[in-house]
Design a protein around this motif. Structure first.
Motif, PDB file in Angstrom:
ATOM      1  N   GLU A  74       0.961  -1.343  -0.077  1.00 55.91           N
ATOM      2  CA  GLU A  74       0.012   0.070   0.035  1.00 55.91           C
ATOM      3  C   GLU A  74       0.791   1.256  -0.024  1.00 55.91           C
ATOM      4  N   ARG A  77       1.647   2.026  -3.438  1.00 61.35           N
ATOM      5  CA  ARG A  77       0.407   2.623  -4.196  1.00 61.35           C
ATOM      6  C   ARG A  77       0.460   4.189  -3.930  1.00 61.35           C
ATOM      7  N   SER A  88      -6.025  10.604  -5.146  1.00 59.09           N
ATOM      8  CA  SER A  88      -6.024   9.805  -4.227  1.00 59.09           C
ATOM      9  C   SER A  88      -5.323   8.426  -4.436  1.00 59.09           C
ATOM     10  N   GLN A  90      -6.430   5.696  -3.903  1.00 53.30           N
ATOM     11  CA  GLN A  90      -7.414   4.583  -4.346  1.00 53.30           C
ATOM     12  C   GLN A  90      -7.845   4.813  -5.751  1.00 53.30           C
ATOM     13  N   GLU A  91      -7.134   5.785  -6.585  1.00 51.61           N
ATOM     14  CA  GLU A  91      -7.638   5.699  -7.943  1.00 51.61           C
ATOM     15  C   GLU A  91      -6.613   4.892  -8.707  1.00 51.61           C
ATOM     16  N   TYR A 244     -12.181   8.073  -9.864  1.00 51.23           N
ATOM     17  CA  TYR A 244     -12.741   7.209  -8.702  1.00 51.23           C
ATOM     18  C   TYR A 244     -14.205   7.053  -9.244  1.00 51.23           C
ATOM     19  N   ASP A 272     -14.583  -1.945  -3.172  1.00 52.53           N
ATOM     20  CA  ASP A 272     -14.528  -0.624  -3.749  1.00 52.53           C
ATOM     21  C   ASP A 272     -13.100  -0.967  -4.532  1.00 52.53           C
TER      22      ASP A 272
END
Ligand code: PLP
Length: 410
Positions: A74, A77, A88, A90-91, A244, A272
């Motif tokens: 992570e 990332r 982000s 998360q993208e 996202y 997600d």
């Protein structure tokens, strides 16, 4: 215009163990970075360190090693998201590379709502990985692949592009920097135009992330794809960055462990993004290596990298043009460190084989961009491509090797 060296290239070279080796008794001159870059010690050691000290599967374990491996994964990332200025982490989806990132978008984003008669727009200078996935989709759905033309310098015809942006177009997929020509496309401008028509844009950034600062927010694209091995990281790891809201709305690409929230025999629910797209055990060590490559490039500074390679390109363009029979293929005004060329009427493969005897590694063939060589009416080109470790002296060695080659055929 840059006035002096922006990298301590000897220091950079010392970071790359492979540059110590010889080929056919000559020092290696590696001019094939566009195909795959060499790896600095920092990347090699990061992978080695991961396997020696932290190796375990991620996300599933409560034990210490699993938690450390998850943290490393992570963390990578996070680094990558900072490197491309993603809003982000998360993208940022980990994939096997640019090819898989593009295929993921083709299957999960475009395919579910593509209909007969819809259009997918690409450019003439695309790598096969940004042609074939769309062709397959068109075959399945009856959609039509349209190609934005380019001029003799290898620059996109922007007027034509603008005219082709109609309501039928469901995606525009364009390369940031051409691997076959070196052209740097005006991606921000292209995205602005596409946005006026509500058309999402995918950018193939395989040749951009190693050579210049990339800011996905400033570019204004919807998807940005790149590969670890082109940017001094490992093979088998790459990234799909996507907005996202797109990622959340998309179907999973592959099913399996990790990407689910709940599974019964009747139905499953999914994680997600980005987890939804990372089915199965990923290339954990690869992400660690890619994170180290990002650290390495950031340590050099992307502005310095771009400026150094611009100097090498200017020198190389001038130097090689003095070789008898040399003709550059790809002469865009805005160009990165790729010098594709032909040498008289000698086949590119012969050129590549003969310069290899001087220790010089260049690429020959169609560079996975057959329409580009077809456009110039050629069977193939030879290609010298630049990286952070290349020097002016290495370009001189290539020029000498080319001169000897042409003499042999005289
Ligand atoms: N796009 C471009 C412009 C490339 O140069 C390459 C590789 O040469 C790719 C896509 C495919 O990258 P990969 O093979 O790492 O998926």
């Amino acid at each position: 215009m840059t006035t002096g060296p922006t990298l301590d290239v000897e220091k950079v070279r010392a970071d790359f163990p492979i540059l110590q080796r010889t080929v056919h008794g000559k020092p290696l001159v590696y001019l094939d970075t566009a195909a795959s870059a060499q790896r600095p010690l920092a990347v090699i050691e990061a992978i080695d360190g991961f396997y020696r000290n932290h190796n375990a599967n991620i996300h599933r374990g409560v034990h210490t090693l699993s938690q450390e491996a998850t943290e490393d994964y992570e963390q990578a990332r996070l680094k990558i998201s900072g490197f491309i200025n993603a809003p982000s982490e998360q993208e940022c989806v980990f994939t096997r590379g640019t090819t898989e990132s593009i295929n993921l978008v083709a299957h999960s984003f475009l395919r579910p709502h593509l209909q007969a008669g819809d259009e997918i727009l690409i450019s003439w200078m695309e790598h096969h990985s940004n042609i074939v996935p769309w062709q397959l989709l068109c075959e399945e759905t009856g959609a039509v692949l349209k190609v934005v033309p380019m001029n003799q310098h290898g620059e996109l015809e922007m007027d034509a592009l603008e005219e082709m942006l109609t309501e039928r177009v469901k995606l525009l997929a364009v390369v940031h920097i051409s691997n076959a020509l070196g052209t740097i496309n005006p991606v921000a401008e292209i995205c602005t135009l596409a946005k006026q028509h509500g058309i999402p844009v995918l950018v193939d950034g395989a040749q951009a992330t190693p050579h210049q600062a990339v800011d996905v927010q400033a570019l204004g694209c919807d998807f940005y794809c790149f590969s670890g091995h082109k940017m001094y990281g490992p093979t088998g790891i790459g990234v799909l960055w996507g907005r996202y809201e797109h990622l959340q709305a998309m179907r999973p690409y592959q099913g399996g462990g990790e990407m689910i929230r709940h599974v019964t025999f009747e139905a499953s629910t999914f994680n997600d993004a980005p987890g939804k797209f990372e089915a199965g055990t990923p290339n954990i060590a690869g992400t660690v290596g890619l994170g180290a490559a990002v650290d390495y490039l950031e340590g050099l500074g992307m502005e310095n990298v771009a400026a150094w390679e611009a100097q090498l390109l200017a020198y190389g363009t001038e130097k090689l043009s003095q070789v008898d029979g040399f003709r550059m293929i790809g002469t865009a005004t805005n160009k990165a460190g790729v010098m594709s060329f032909v040498l008289g009427d000698i086949h590119a493969n012969d050129v590549g084989t003969l310069v290899d005897l001087h220790g010089v590694a260049i690429r020959t063939g169609h560079h996975c961009a057959m329409p580009v060589v077809q456009f110039f009416g050629l069977p193939a080109t030879a290609r010298a491509s630049l990286g952070v470790y290349n020097t002016f002296e290495e370009i001189d060695i290539l020029a000498e090797a080319l001169e000897k080659t042409i003499d042999m055929f005289a």
